[in-house]
Design an enzyme around this catalytic site. Structure first.
Site, PDB file in Angstrom:
ATOM      1  N   PHE A 175     -12.003 -51.134  38.205  1.00  0.00           N
ATOM      2  CA  PHE A 175     -11.811 -49.754  37.804  1.00  0.00           C
ATOM      3  C   PHE A 175     -10.385 -49.335  38.145  1.00  0.00           C
ATOM      4  O   PHE A 175      -9.806 -49.771  39.144  1.00  0.00           O
ATOM      5  CB  PHE A 175     -12.778 -48.829  38.566  1.00  0.00           C
ATOM      6  CG  PHE A 175     -14.074 -48.604  37.859  1.00  0.00           C
ATOM      7  CD1 PHE A 175     -14.255 -47.513  37.029  1.00  0.00           C
ATOM      8  CD2 PHE A 175     -15.132 -49.496  38.030  1.00  0.00           C
ATOM      9  CE1 PHE A 175     -15.465 -47.299  36.393  1.00  0.00           C
ATOM     10  CE2 PHE A 175     -16.338 -49.292  37.405  1.00  0.00           C
ATOM     11  CZ  PHE A 175     -16.511 -48.182  36.573  1.00  0.00           C
ATOM     12  N   LYS A 222     -28.417 -50.828  30.109  1.00  0.00           N
ATOM     13  CA  LYS A 222     -29.877 -50.841  30.240  1.00  0.00           C
ATOM     14  C   LYS A 222     -30.480 -49.459  30.143  1.00  0.00           C
ATOM     15  O   LYS A 222     -31.671 -49.323  29.875  1.00  0.00           O
ATOM     16  CB  LYS A 222     -30.266 -51.453  31.603  1.00  0.00           C
ATOM     17  CG  LYS A 222     -29.804 -52.880  31.834  1.00  0.00           C
ATOM     18  CD  LYS A 222     -30.244 -53.352  33.207  1.00  0.00           C
ATOM     19  CE  LYS A 222     -29.622 -52.499  34.315  1.00  0.00           C
ATOM     20  NZ  LYS A 222     -30.088 -52.897  35.655  1.00  0.00           N
ATOM     21  N   GLY A 223     -29.688 -48.426  30.383  1.00  0.00           N
ATOM     22  CA  GLY A 223     -30.245 -47.097  30.548  1.00  0.00           C
ATOM     23  C   GLY A 223     -29.869 -46.099  29.477  1.00  0.00           C
ATOM     24  O   GLY A 223     -29.299 -46.423  28.431  1.00  0.00           O
ATOM     25  N   HIS A 251     -14.377 -44.318  31.149  1.00  0.00           N
ATOM     26  CA  HIS A 251     -15.300 -43.454  31.877  1.00  0.00           C
ATOM     27  C   HIS A 251     -14.628 -42.100  32.091  1.00  0.00           C
ATOM     28  O   HIS A 251     -13.439 -42.042  32.442  1.00  0.00           O
ATOM     29  CB  HIS A 251     -15.675 -44.090  33.215  1.00  0.00           C
ATOM     30  CG  HIS A 251     -16.483 -45.336  33.085  1.00  0.00           C
ATOM     31  ND1 HIS A 251     -17.797 -45.426  33.471  1.00  0.00           N
ATOM     32  CD2 HIS A 251     -16.173 -46.565  32.571  1.00  0.00           C
ATOM     33  CE1 HIS A 251     -18.258 -46.641  33.218  1.00  0.00           C
ATOM     34  NE2 HIS A 251     -17.280 -47.358  32.667  1.00  0.00           N
ATOM     35  N   LYS A 276       4.915 -41.795   0.029  1.00  0.00           N
ATOM     36  CA  LYS A 276       3.707 -42.079  -0.749  1.00  0.00           C
ATOM     37  C   LYS A 276       2.640 -41.088  -0.278  1.00  0.00           C
ATOM     38  O   LYS A 276       2.182 -41.143   0.853  1.00  0.00           O
ATOM     39  CB  LYS A 276       3.228 -43.510  -0.543  1.00  0.00           C
ATOM     40  CG  LYS A 276       2.065 -43.900  -1.441  1.00  0.00           C
ATOM     41  CD  LYS A 276       1.666 -45.354  -1.215  1.00  0.00           C
ATOM     42  CE  LYS A 276       0.617 -45.771  -2.232  1.00  0.00           C
ATOM     43  NZ  LYS A 276      -0.617 -44.954  -2.140  1.00  0.00           N
ATOM     44  N   GLY A 305     -25.450 -48.487  26.030  1.00  0.00           N
ATOM     45  CA  GLY A 305     -24.939 -49.813  25.717  1.00  0.00           C
ATOM     46  C   GLY A 305     -25.264 -50.826  26.792  1.00  0.00           C
ATOM     47  O   GLY A 305     -24.973 -52.015  26.647  1.00  0.00           O
ATOM     48  N   ASP A 333      -0.896 -38.799  -0.087  1.00  0.00           N
ATOM     49  CA  ASP A 333      -2.330 -39.092   0.029  1.00  0.00           C
ATOM     50  C   ASP A 333      -3.098 -38.072  -0.804  1.00  0.00           C
ATOM     51  O   ASP A 333      -3.751 -37.184  -0.273  1.00  0.00           O
ATOM     52  CB  ASP A 333      -2.723 -39.008   1.509  1.00  0.00           C
ATOM     53  CG  ASP A 333      -4.131 -39.515   1.763  1.00  0.00           C
ATOM     54  OD1 ASP A 333      -4.726 -40.083   0.837  1.00  0.00           O
ATOM     55  OD2 ASP A 333      -4.623 -39.341   2.887  1.00  0.00           O
ATOM     56  N   HIS A 355       0.845  -1.192   0.000  1.00  0.00           N
ATOM     57  CA  HIS A 355       0.000   0.000   0.000  1.00  0.00           C
ATOM     58  C   HIS A 355       0.886   1.251   0.000  1.00  0.00           C
ATOM     59  O   HIS A 355       1.564   1.556   0.988  1.00  0.00           O
ATOM     60  CB  HIS A 355      -0.897  -0.025   1.250  1.00  0.00           C
ATOM     61  CG  HIS A 355      -1.978   1.005   1.235  1.00  0.00           C
ATOM     62  ND1 HIS A 355      -2.956   1.063   2.222  1.00  0.00           N
ATOM     63  CD2 HIS A 355      -2.263   2.018   0.378  1.00  0.00           C
ATOM     64  CE1 HIS A 355      -3.777   2.064   1.968  1.00  0.00           C
ATOM     65  NE2 HIS A 355      -3.377   2.652   0.855  1.00  0.00           N
TER      66      HIS A 355
END
Length: 840
Positions: free
Chosen positions: A610, A713-714, A657, A224, A711, A226, A37
């Protein structure tokens, strides 16, 4: 005040040619430009796209490639996106009067959070321009009145210490005009004159698949890439970019053309690969870049012609020397780059390439001429199994808005089309719509290849014309792909050229090996066992070594064939491969958080426990975060990449978890979880009803949520939070909401953990929101029969779902991870707490 209010207030758009508004801000990578500029004082204006505008600085002396130079950068008003490529003259009497040249243009790559950098006063970024490349730092100085001054400093890298760009570049990157020519409104200057006609496209040299690295005495190795193979012709009339099959794709890669036109030659034919640029990776990203106009990089690895001379008969070493001479003046780390050459034993380099998710290596005979077609002069050693297949059919989806559930794949073997299995993951919604549109006119009544009746049920057949690139773990004995994932469409390769690669072999030529003496022992391997393990990979994350271990995501996995889920017949390797493939979607939720792991070293039928602190022998990929506790600081486990997830699997982990807070602010939760845990006798309809009731109560308080099928019951109802409230507030709120539900419907809910009080009811477990408590991570496997997975769903999908273990290891990844975008985070404010308290 809008971002452009200051810009508009300084200009009279009836007089100045500068744009008022407009311009796009939806590219694959943020754009950048620099304008020379010539105003009251000559300077260079740096523009960086951010938040829909161009952040702007005036660089008083222009950029310097010397890291010792600190150039003053005065921050100016934000400019509209349309200013990116502005060039012209601002009339006298107007703000910024003078000549403006588009001096550089391209993309920029922030290396850290931009908002935080602007606030802190330190921006680190990489420029991917035609002229300016490499890493830069912007450092804010102490305020001086109304001016906000920064320093622009070049980082020490391959692009540093080059020729002074201010002296070197004196014309526009768009029009090739000088400042004087722009001031005179002269027409666009023609490209450098070239007399030699554009070289014709010729068939490129192709590599043969092998399973060994080449003899370092006779070969070198290159990466190689991609991307898309391309032959670029430069000559009279400019530059043209051709695909491996001779299609002119210049219009699709236009941003690269100016860089090719600057090469110092009269004519050239260059062989190379085009990849996505600006710090982005992957074939899928490249396809999106083609649609959006960039960003791109070109990696040159051979020179076939120069200035009318045919170089194909020369040895590779001679052609490479000519190529390096041609690229001498191209900006380092720029749009045009030389393919790196690895000389000597490439075993360690190959291991590193595979460990970082690379494609593999190309082994090239140094003394060989360039010959079109496939031969053993060039060989490819893959880290992953990734090939092209043709689509032969599609199956309807039962999900609203999805044009298909899966695609049937085929490939030619021995002149006949054979069925290769189905693929159901790897695409986004836009790509699915595009595939569906392309398949519609190809419909036919019969299958193009024999397909077992069980797998043909519900299939819509198509003529095999559409080519897709697929990543997969391995090919089963019956020819089916194991764990396939869609990578992209291959428009550059016709369907009749898609064939199965022959089995890998130790390919030898007379030029590379001496005849063996009669009765001699087999030749020794040319590379280490470790490198061999990588090259024998079935997946870019999975490689098998001679000792029976496998390497997945860079983690050496022992006993990979041990059954973890006996009923579902899934092995430890299957679990590791699942987490490696699920890493991107899972780490959005579980990455950089304190973790607790559910470990079952002997599988589902053995002991389980755990663990939240790393023990002896844990892989380095499982990192730690220090958290203050009453007894002192403790080191909690955390992961941030696929290697961390697979490292946990190596230690017998099945479930992950997560805390409700991230590592960087463990005292400020970013999620609140209501775990609906039903009594044994309750059906899933009762659980769903409870989830919808909690959703409605949260909505009434201005807190949107999303459901997670656990995954088990709940269902978990999850509320994304802004990190404004502490643990006590979040815990108090969740407890009050749970108690409110129990008070209003005591026959259906309890907010107490006691088993006795849970009989016939749903326990709304608010305790997940206490400091140190955890909840199952989205996309985590569960240590239950059938290998179920915890998967996010929409509320609409939950309504139609009949169980919480709907998804398993076999099919969870077929689900589009973007199909259930979570709502934006909200603040758990004092006002929200008061509204809830008033209802108790």
């Amino acid at each position: 005040m809008t971002r452009l209010e200051a810009y508009h207030g300084k200009r009279d758009f009836e007089v100045t040619p500068e744009p008022r508004d407009g311009g796009r801000a939806d590219g694959l990578a943020p754009v950048y430009s620099m304008q020379n500029h010539d105003a009251t004082r000559l300077h260079w204006d740096l523009r960086l796209e951010y938040d829909g505008v161009l952040l702007s600085w005036a660089i008083t002396r222009g950029p310097s490639l010397d890291p010792a130079d600190k150039r003053l950068a005065v921050q100016t008003e934000d400019h509209p996106m349309s200013y990116l490529d502005f060039e012209g003259t601002i009339p006298k009497g107007n703000y910024g009067a003078g000549t403006v040249m588009l001096w550089d243009v391209g993309h920029w790559q922030p290396l850290s959070d931009v908002a935080k950098g602007l606030k802190k006063g330190h921006l680190s970024f990489v420029l991917h321009g035609l002229r300016m490349t490499g890493r830069w730092d912007m450092i804010r100085l102490k305020p001086e009145g109304k001016r906000v001054n920064w320093l622009l400093v070049k980082h020490e890298d391959a692009a540093a210490h080059g020729p002074d760009p201010v002296k070197r570049y004196t014309t526009s990157v768009a029009t090739r005009r000088t400042m004087d020519a722009i001031a005179e409104d002269a027409p666009t200057a023609p490209p450098p004159p070239r007399k030699t006609a554009l070289p014709r496209w010729r068939q490129p040299q192709l590599a043969t698949l092998t399973d060994r690295l080449g003899d370092p005495e006779q070969r070198w190795h290159e990466l190689k890439f991609d991307g898309y193979r391309a032959l670029v012709a430069v000559g009279k009339g400019g530059a043209r970019i051709y695909t491996r099959n001779g299609h002119d794709w210049t219009d699709r890669f236009l941003p690269l053309v100016p860089a090719f036109e600057e090469l110092p030659c009269d004519a050239a034919l260059i062989d190379g690969e085009i990849t996505v640029g600006a710090g982005l990776y992957g074939f899928g990203r490249l396809q999106k870049a083609i649609k959006l106009g960039g960003p791109f990089h070109f990696h040159a690895f051979d020179l076939l012609k120069r200035d009318g001379e045919d170089l194909t008969g020369l040895p590779l070493t001679n052609r490479r020397a000519a190529l390096e001479e041609l690229f001498t003046d191209t900006p380092p780390l720029g749009l045009l780059q030389l393919s790196p050459v690895l000389r000597g034993d490439a075993s360690d380099a190959f291991d590193r390439v595979c460990h970082t998710g690379g494609e593999g290596l190309i082994s090239k005979r140094m003394d060989a001429p360039y010959r079109g077609g496939r031969s053993t002069a060039w060989e490819k050693i893959k880290c992953i199994k990734r090939d092209e297949f043709v689509v032969i059919g599609w199956q309807d989806s039962d999900k609203k808005g999805r044009p298909f559930a899966s695609l049937a794949l085929g490939i030619e073997e021995a002149g006949e089309m054979v069925y290769a299995g189905k693929i159901g993951t790897g695409w986004d919604a836009d790509t699915m719509d595009e595939i569906a549109a392309r398949l519609k006119p190809l419909a036919r009544k019969t299958a193009p290849a024999p397909v077992p009746a069980a797998e043909a049920r519900g299939m819509n057949w198509v003529t095999p014309r559409l080519v897709v690139e697929v990543r997969y773990a391995e090919v089963t004995e019956d020819g089916r792909l194991r764990h396939p994932s869609f990578e992209g469409l291959r428009e550059d390769k016709p369907a009749d050229q898609v064939r199965r690669d022959p089995p890998t072999a130790a390919l030898e030529t007379a030029a590379e090996t001496k005849p063996k003496a009669r009765g001699s022992a087999p030749a020794k391997p040319q590379r280490s066992t470790k490198a061999a393990a990588v090259a024998d990979a079935g997946d870019k994350r999975a490689t098998t070594a001679a000792n029976g271990r496998v390497t997945i995501a860079g983690i050496s996995l022992s006993s990979p064939d041990r059954r973890v889920f006996p009923q579902a017949r899934h092995t430890k390797r299957d679990v590791a491969e699942y987490y490696a493939r699920a890493a991107d979607r899972m780490l959005r939720f579980a990455g950089d958080r304190p973790l607790s792991l559910v470990r079952l070293p002997e599988g589902l039928e053995g002991e389980r426990f755990f663990q939240k602190h790393a023990g002896k022998g844990f892989p380095d990929a499982i990192r730690t975060v220090e958290i203050a506790e009453k007894s002192g600081a403790a080191e909690y486990m955390t992961v941030r990449d696929a290697a961390g997830l697979v490292g946990a699997v190596q230690m017998g982990t099945i479930e992950f978890h997560i805390w409700g807070a991230r590592n960087d602010r463990v005292e400020r939760p970013d999620r609140m979880v209501f775990d609906l845990d039903p009594d044994e006798g309750l059906g899933f309809d009762a659980v769903k009803a409870g989830a919808f009731e909690i959703r409605d109560r949260l909505d009434a308080l201005g807190l949107p949520s999303w459901p997670l099928l656990t995954g088990g019951k709940g269902v978990h109802v999850v509320v994304p939070l802004r990190r404004t409230a502490g643990w006590e507030t979040v815990s108090l709120f969740s407890r009050m909401l749970a108690e409110l539900c129990a008070r209003d419907a005591p026959e259906r809910y309890t907010a107490t953990m006691s088993k006795a009080k849970r009989k016939g009811r749903i326990f709304i477990d608010w305790l997940r929101n206490q400091r140190g408590a955890t909840a199952i991570a989205p996309w985590s496997l569960r240590a239950r029969a059938g290998a179920p997975v915890a998967v996010p769903v929409t509320w609409t999908e939950l309504e139609a779902t009949d169980r919480a273990n709907l998804f398993t290891l076999d099919d969870a990844l077929n689900r589009d991870p973007e199909a259930t975008p979570p709502p934006g985070p909200v603040s758990l404010s004092a006002a929200v707490l008061k509204r809830l308290e008033s209802r108790l």
